[in-house]
Design a protein around this motif. Structure first.
Motif, PDB file in Angstrom:
ATOM      1  N   ASN A 234      -5.485 -15.480  -0.055  1.00 26.78           N
ATOM      2  CA  ASN A 234      -4.478 -14.822   0.810  1.00 26.78           C
ATOM      3  C   ASN A 234      -4.909 -13.418   1.175  1.00 26.78           C
ATOM      4  N   GLU A 235      -5.355 -12.713   0.141  1.00 22.00           N
ATOM      5  CA  GLU A 235      -5.743 -11.309   0.308  1.00 22.00           C
ATOM      6  C   GLU A 235      -6.885 -11.178   1.323  1.00 22.00           C
ATOM      7  N   LYS A 241      -7.531 -10.145   8.948  1.00 22.70           N
ATOM      8  CA  LYS A 241      -6.628  -9.897  10.077  1.00 22.70           C
ATOM      9  C   LYS A 241      -6.508  -8.389  10.327  1.00 22.70           C
ATOM     10  N   LEU A 242      -6.412  -7.669   9.198  1.00 25.52           N
ATOM     11  CA  LEU A 242      -6.233  -6.219   9.283  1.00 25.52           C
ATOM     12  C   LEU A 242      -7.452  -5.560   9.954  1.00 25.52           C
ATOM     13  N   ASN A 262       1.734  -9.646  -1.612  1.00 30.25           N
ATOM     14  CA  ASN A 262       0.802 -10.620  -2.188  1.00 30.25           C
ATOM     15  C   ASN A 262       0.426 -10.225  -3.618  1.00 30.25           C
ATOM     16  N   ALA A 263       0.128  -8.941  -3.805  1.00 30.21           N
ATOM     17  CA  ALA A 263      -0.282  -8.468  -5.139  1.00 30.21           C
ATOM     18  C   ALA A 263       0.879  -8.548  -6.126  1.00 30.21           C
ATOM     19  N   ILE A 264       2.097  -8.172  -5.668  1.00 34.49           N
ATOM     20  CA  ILE A 264       3.273  -8.217  -6.560  1.00 34.49           C
ATOM     21  C   ILE A 264       3.581  -9.655  -6.972  1.00 34.49           C
ATOM     22  N   GLU A 265       3.525 -10.557  -5.980  1.00 40.63           N
ATOM     23  CA  GLU A 265       3.815 -11.967  -6.262  1.00 40.63           C
ATOM     24  C   GLU A 265       2.839 -12.553  -7.275  1.00 40.63           C
ATOM     25  N   LYS A 266       1.581 -12.152  -7.113  1.00 44.34           N
ATOM     26  CA  LYS A 266       0.548 -12.652  -8.038  1.00 44.34           C
ATOM     27  C   LYS A 266       0.885 -12.221  -9.475  1.00 44.34           C
ATOM     28  N   GLU A 267       1.217 -10.944  -9.650  1.00 45.56           N
ATOM     29  CA  GLU A 267       1.544 -10.435 -10.985  1.00 45.56           C
ATOM     30  C   GLU A 267       2.738 -11.181 -11.573  1.00 45.56           C
TER      31      GLU A 267
END
Ligand SMILES: [Zn+2]
Length: 357
Positions: A234-235, A241-242, A262-267
């Motif tokens: 995802n990242e 895209k960015l 994305n990072a928060i969800e992963k944690e």
């Protein structure tokens, strides 16, 4: 996959059916046959005769039998009945031949107590008792496992002595005491006896816990890896895209926000997994049986280092032998004992460690 021994399960089923009023036949080691009372039958689809095997492969040999194991409704029913009744039953081991000769010689030959003088004082036939504890142990993580463990504790010394467990089914157990006239020997307080059973169980299940933990670590790290890969992909996608998004500042901000989420969800996913895979172990006492038998107590006088005290050893009519006495420090059985003024009569291991100290 862990596999648990069926011996304790079989013993438990046998004892529980018997204590609930069922007539249990144990002639054949492969199967357990039970003739039930009407009340008991009500809990087993009205069947007045039950036949169980503990090994699934035996079903072809005994097609009329039912398989009983952990998670099986019949076992759940039996556990339920046992815990509902809060059973404390009393069993008497009847029909034992309690006479023997030359006890003094037998004790002197079997039990060695070094570095002290021991003198045989007297022997007396006494009513002796054990507490039999049945525990249900549940291991819960991403998977659930259960097992039943039986522990037999000698009430004279509060030491675990499971030796008798293997012989219980060949002995004559009755609910009426045939040796009523006998005086009951000294017993340790019940909390000490129970503590000994709990300590034994904790120790006994620790390899199983270790094994399960190892399995869990493997499965968990595989799952974490899967989650990390998913969010990494995802990242990468968002970052690509960015890097292409040069025109709109608004879209760039949105993509940056996506990266954060994305990072928060992963944690969070990883924390959830760790919680799900955490091993919880529940130990539940299902029932207790008091088991009585006659034994001959031989009282010895011990003199060592200017101290004098008394030490008992027992002749057991079941094994027709002098039993190994228990170490007064660690409670392990041994025929070879040493005397210390601090602890009394102790086993070679405790003696050598106290010597080093
Ligand atoms: Zn010891």
């Amino acid at each position: 996959m862990l596999s648990f021994g069926n011996d304790d399960l079989r013993d438990f089923c046998q004892q529980t059916f018997t204590s609930l009023g069922g007539l249990v036949d144990t002639e054949n080691d492969d199967i357990l046959e039970v003739v039930t009372t009407d009340e008991l039958a009500n809990n087993f689809n009205g069947k007045s005769y039950l036949k169980f095997v503990f090994d699934r492969t035996l079903l072809s040999q005994y097609p009329d039998a039912e398989f009983i194991s952990y998670g099986h409704p019949n076992l759940d029913m039996l556990i339920n009945l046992a815990s509902q009744k809060g059973l404390v039953t009393r069993w008497y081991l009847n029909g034992l031949q309690t006479t023997t000769g030359y006890l003094r010689d037998k004790v002197a030959k079997k039990v060695k107590i070094y570095n002290c003088k021991s003198k045989y004082l007297l022997d007396i036939l006494e009513r002796f008792s054990y507490c039999l504890f049945n525990f249900k142990i549940s291991y819960i993580s991403d998977d659930k496992k259960e097992e039943i463990k039986s522990v037999l504790v000698d009430r004279f010394s509060a030491a675990v002595n499971n030796k008798l467990l293997n012989t219980l089914d060949i002995l004559s157990m009755g609910t009426e005491c045939e040796f009523r006239g006998m005086s009951e020997g000294e017993i340790r307080p019940l909390n000490e006896v129970y503590q000994a059973a709990c300590d034994y169980i904790k120790n006994d299940i620790s390899p199983t816990i270790e094994n399960m933990k190892n399995g869990i670590v493997k499965r968990l790290s595989k799952e974490i890896m899967r989650i990390q890969n998913y969010y990494l992909e995802n990242e990468i996608e968002i970052k690509q895209k960015l890097s292409k998004e040069l025109k709109s500042n608004e879209r760039r901000q949105r993509l940056k926000q996506k990266l954060k989420i994305n990072a928060i969800e992963k944690e969070k996913k990883i924390l959830d997994l760790e919680e799900k895979y955490k091993l919880k172990v529940n130990i539940k006492l299902l029932n207790v049986a008091l088991i009585y038998q006659p034994k001959i107590k031989c009282k010895l006088e011990i003199i060592g280092d200017g101290n004098r005290f008394y030490f008992n050893v027992f002749w057991n009519p079941i094994f027709k032998d002098i039993e190994e006495p228990f170490c007064m420090k660690c409670k392990s059985p041994s025929y070879d004992m040493w005397f210390t003024p601090t602890f009394g009569v102790i086993c070679p291991t405790c003696y050598s460690s106290s010597y080093i100290d």
